[in-house]
Write an enzyme that holds these catalytic residues in place. Structure first.
Site, PDB file in Angstrom:
ATOM      1  N   PRO A 263       0.841  -1.210   0.000  1.00 52.81           N
ATOM      2  CA  PRO A 263       0.000   0.000   0.000  1.00 52.81           C
ATOM      3  C   PRO A 263       0.871   1.254   0.000  1.00 52.81           C
ATOM      4  O   PRO A 263       1.574   1.535   0.978  1.00 52.81           O
ATOM      5  CB  PRO A 263      -0.794  -0.120   1.313  1.00 52.81           C
ATOM      6  CG  PRO A 263       0.070  -0.958   2.204  1.00 52.81           C
ATOM      7  CD  PRO A 263       0.822  -1.898   1.308  1.00 52.81           C
ATOM      8  N   ASP A 433       5.932   3.423   1.289  1.00 48.03           N
ATOM      9  CA  ASP A 433       5.177   2.324   1.877  1.00 48.03           C
ATOM     10  C   ASP A 433       4.391   2.870   3.074  1.00 48.03           C
ATOM     11  O   ASP A 433       4.974   3.237   4.094  1.00 48.03           O
ATOM     12  CB  ASP A 433       6.152   1.227   2.321  1.00 48.03           C
ATOM     13  CG  ASP A 433       5.458  -0.011   2.858  1.00 48.03           C
ATOM     14  OD1 ASP A 433       4.248   0.057   3.160  1.00 48.03           O
ATOM     15  OD2 ASP A 433       6.134  -1.047   2.987  1.00 48.03           O
ATOM     16  N   HIS A 434       3.054   2.911   2.960  1.00 47.69           N
ATOM     17  CA  HIS A 434       2.234   3.536   4.002  1.00 47.69           C
ATOM     18  C   HIS A 434       2.116   2.670   5.257  1.00 47.69           C
ATOM     19  O   HIS A 434       1.595   3.132   6.278  1.00 47.69           O
ATOM     20  CB  HIS A 434       0.836   3.843   3.454  1.00 47.69           C
ATOM     21  CG  HIS A 434       0.227   5.070   4.054  1.00 47.69           C
ATOM     22  ND1 HIS A 434       0.527   5.518   5.325  1.00 47.69           N
ATOM     23  CD2 HIS A 434      -0.663   5.969   3.557  1.00 47.69           C
ATOM     24  CE1 HIS A 434      -0.154   6.616   5.583  1.00 47.69           C
ATOM     25  NE2 HIS A 434      -0.881   6.920   4.524  1.00 47.69           N
ATOM     26  N   ARG A 435       2.591   1.434   5.208  1.00 48.47           N
ATOM     27  CA  ARG A 435       2.600   0.612   6.413  1.00 48.47           C
ATOM     28  C   ARG A 435       3.640   1.106   7.413  1.00 48.47           C
ATOM     29  O   ARG A 435       3.536   0.857   8.615  1.00 48.47           O
ATOM     30  CB  ARG A 435       2.892  -0.847   6.057  1.00 48.47           C
ATOM     31  CG  ARG A 435       1.868  -1.507   5.148  1.00 48.47           C
ATOM     32  CD  ARG A 435       2.333  -2.877   4.699  1.00 48.47           C
ATOM     33  NE  ARG A 435       3.586  -2.820   3.961  1.00 48.47           N
ATOM     34  CZ  ARG A 435       4.225  -3.901   3.487  1.00 48.47           C
ATOM     35  NH1 ARG A 435       3.727  -5.109   3.714  1.00 48.47           N
ATOM     36  NH2 ARG A 435       5.357  -3.761   2.828  1.00 48.47           N
TER      37      ARG A 435
END
Length: 461
Positions: A263, A433-435
């Site tokens: 994501p 990376d939005h994690r």
């Protein structure tokens, strides 16, 4: 450093032992008064080596030796194309190249046999017989059904003969498929130094491979030098045809598909480059490149924002990387690769520029070692030199962020005192990376990067 061939020893009865076994019954029945000395023939299978952690198969670019040639430990015997580079692979045993199982231009899985190495010249026929059995067993087609191909049952071709010796034949062009130069690493380096176009050189090495003497001959020939611009023209794209991926294109495709599972989000920023442009003009004559300046500025900003240099691999945790290794995307013939400037925050700008020049030369010659392209912690992709003002980049798997850099262009801006002025500005877009990385992390990182670029005095220390 060239890779080492994986070899597996197979002990086979020697010719003398086979003759003893074929003797008369009386001789076989005679009591043995002393223990016979059993002599074994040693034939080694040469396996396709794993040249990187992601390599699952390799393509044979060229064999440096012909069948029957004597090999010594350390001799480069074959050039293998992995997913990122071409590498000369050495043998670590003495012997004779008895049989080539995978010819140039074909691929084989990692760990599969690609050739047979005989310990002595007398064992070459035995090795070739073994190679013929391997070829016939692997190439035997399944029985055809009477319903689908009734007329082919009587016209089935015989089993293929054993691989023919790779003899030194007449010179042939050093291209495969019309778009690939097959040349030794030293020949590629020499061609660059002598400004010789490899597409215009006819190779005299095994399989038409260009070797150093071919490049030297081309450089010394005024006729060839004059014809180089015409010979350098690439063949037309075969419209309407389907072209399979090269090994490198297959690796790029695999990585891009994997990136879809991450994501990501994107943040853009405008940076004024007037001061950076002036610094570049001042130190360009000392070998400094704009790529090195951008990499250095990025590394300095990452020191203050380690989360942007982090990575998530298992979806359950993330790693604060201990080193700042800036990978920079480079387009090469037939694919894309990201040479890595390791510890970019610790190197001065002049050392960084020299290192970058070396990496680019090795990348274009397809001679990068795995640690020189797979150790990046943050990636730069710069299309500014093509006049592209902005674009988005796809996040490479295993990293936290990639920054797309556009061109620096004169822009009309409003000054703080209310006047209109002209400044050089560039757009940068970061995909993350939005994690692991959030919007506020990227905003703070880009603010720091902007300050470094707009006041670049620390880049030269």
């Amino acid at each position: 450093m060239a890779g080492l061939l994986h070899l597996h020893s197979t002990l086979l009865p020697s010719a003398s032992l086979l003759r003893q076994r074929g003797g008369g019954g009386a001789q076989a029945a005679a009591p043995r008064r002393r223990r016979a000395c059993r002599v074994e023939a040693k034939i080694r299978e040469i396996f396709m080596p794993a040249l990187s952690s992601t390599m699952t198969e390799g393509k044979i670019v060229a064999w440096n030796a012909a069948e029957g040639d004597r090999l010594s430990k350390g001799d480069p015997v074959v050039v293998v194309e992995s997913d990122k580079a071409d590498m000369d692979v050495e043998t670590f045993h003495d012997g004779f190249l008895a049989a080539v199982l995978v010819p140039a231009g074909e691929s084989a899985p990692v760990g599969s046999a690609i050739a047979l190495l005989a310990e002595s010249e007398e064992e070459i026929p035995l090795a070739r017989s073994q190679a013929a059995n391997l070829s016939s067993s692997s190439a035997a087609p399944p029985p055809a059904t009477q319903e689908t191909v009734p007329e082919e049952s009587s016209l089935a071709p015989p089993p293929p003969p054993p691989p023919a010796p790779v003899a030194a034949s007449a010179p042939s062009p050093a291209t495969q498929g019309g778009a690939r130069v097959v040349a030794s690493p030293y020949a590629k380096k020499l061609a660059k130094e002598l400004s010789v176009d490899l597409f215009s050189v006819t190779g005299s090495g095994p399989g038409g491979r260009v070797v150093a003497k071919d490049v030297e001959a081309a450089a010394a020939s005024p006729t060839k030098a004059a014809a180089a611009p015409v010979a350098a023209a690439r063949p037309d794209v075969p419209l309407g045809s389907t072209v399979p991926f090269t090994t490198m294109q297959g690796a790029v495709s695999k990585n891009m598909v994997e990136s879809l599972a991450v994501p990501t989000f994107r943040v853009g920023y405008t940076i004024t480059t007037d001061a950076l442009d002036q610094l570049y003009k001042k130190i360009k004559s000392k070998g400094v490149t704009m790529t090195a300046l951008l990499a250095k500025a990025t590394a300095m900003a990452l020191v203050q924002h380690p989360v942007v240099n982090s990575s998530c691999r298992d979806g359950q945790s993330f790693t604060y990387n201990s080193s700042i290794n800036i990978a920079v995307a480079v387009a090469i013939d037939g694919g894309l690769i990201t040479p890595v400037l390791q510890d970019a925050d610790k190197l001065d700008i002049y050392t960084l520029s020299r290192k970058w020049k070396e990496l680019v030369e090795k990348a274009r010659a397809k001679q990068l070692q795995p640690q020189e392209y797979n150790s990046g912690t943050f990636t730069l992709s710069n299309l500014g030199m093509f006049g592209v003002d902005r674009f988005d980049a796809i996040l490479p798997p295993g990293t936290g962020a990639i920054m797309a850099v556009g061109s620096s262009q004169p822009t009309v801006v409003g000054t703080k005192d209310g006047r209109i002025g002209m400044k050089n500005q560039m757009q940068v877009n970061v995909t993350a990376d939005h994690r692991v990385i959030y919007g506020s992390d990227l905003a703070a990182f880009l603010q720091t990067l902007s300050k470094i670029i707009e006041d670049p005095k620390d880049l030269t220390f």
